[in-house]
Design an enzyme around this catalytic site. Structure first.
Site, mmCIF file in Angstrom:
data_model
loop_
_atom_site.group_PDB
_atom_site.id
_atom_site.type_symbol
_atom_site.label_atom_id
_atom_site.label_comp_id
_atom_site.label_asym_id
_atom_site.label_seq_id
_atom_site.Cartn_x
_atom_site.Cartn_y
_atom_site.Cartn_z
ATOM 1 N N GLY A 21 0.805 -1.221 0.000
ATOM 2 C CA GLY A 21 0.000 0.000 0.000
ATOM 3 C C GLY A 21 0.832 1.263 0.000
ATOM 4 O O GLY A 21 1.635 1.495 -0.896
ATOM 5 N N THR A 22 0.655 2.072 1.030
ATOM 6 C CA THR A 22 1.276 3.394 1.079
ATOM 7 C C THR A 22 2.791 3.354 1.244
ATOM 8 O O THR A 22 3.453 4.373 1.051
ATOM 9 C CB THR A 22 0.675 4.227 2.229
ATOM 10 N N LEU A 23 3.360 2.196 1.577
ATOM 11 C CA LEU A 23 4.810 2.073 1.693
ATOM 12 C C LEU A 23 5.480 1.788 0.347
ATOM 13 O O LEU A 23 6.700 1.910 0.226
ATOM 14 C CB LEU A 23 5.181 0.961 2.681
ATOM 15 N N GLU B 271 1.847 1.450 11.298
ATOM 16 C CA GLU B 271 0.819 0.453 11.022
ATOM 17 C C GLU B 271 -0.072 0.156 12.229
ATOM 18 O O GLU B 271 -0.871 -0.770 12.196
ATOM 19 C CB GLU B 271 1.476 -0.848 10.529
#
Length: 126
Positions: A7-9, A72
């Protein structure tokens, strides 16, 4: 230890900066699971043999894990964490690798299934 980022990483994602000191090991990898849009600018994944999630694999230095756990919302406390950190098997081309991944623990995160299993980083840009 390896991390499966979905995802956002990922490269281009709003939190990729957390991985500046990590090494990109595989740019394309897949894991058995289902991906959901949380409606909050980031995805959530659950394990499932009925789907496939695309992501990237990074070698994470020990010093980065506390910041990733914080990002997270993982503390190791199953009563309060939104995500759990578990070891899974992922495919990267002909390679099979064991990685850590953050999986959704709170069903409220599972708003809308993403059938293609790919989080477009454009969704996560602020």
């Amino acid at each position: 230890m390896l991390l499966f980022a979905y995802g956002t990483l990922k490269q281009g994602g709003k939190y990729h900066c957390y991985l500046e000191e990590a090494e990109l090991v595989e740019e394309q990898a897949t894991a058995k699971g289902i991906l959901y849009d949380t409606g909050m600018g980031y995805p959530a994944m659950v394990l499932s043999d009925n789907g496939q999630v695309e992501g990237e694999i990074y070698e994470i230095p020990d010093v980065l894990w506390p910041a990733l756990d914080y990002l997270e919302d993982y503390s190791g406390n199953p009563e309060t964490d939104l995500y759990e950190k578990v070891t899974i098997t992922v495919q990267a081309g002909s390679k099979t690798l064991e990685t850590l991944v953050y999986l959704a623990k709170d069903e409220k995160l599972l708003k809308q299934q993403i059938p293609a299993g790919t989080w477009a980083v454009a969704h996560s840009i602020v």
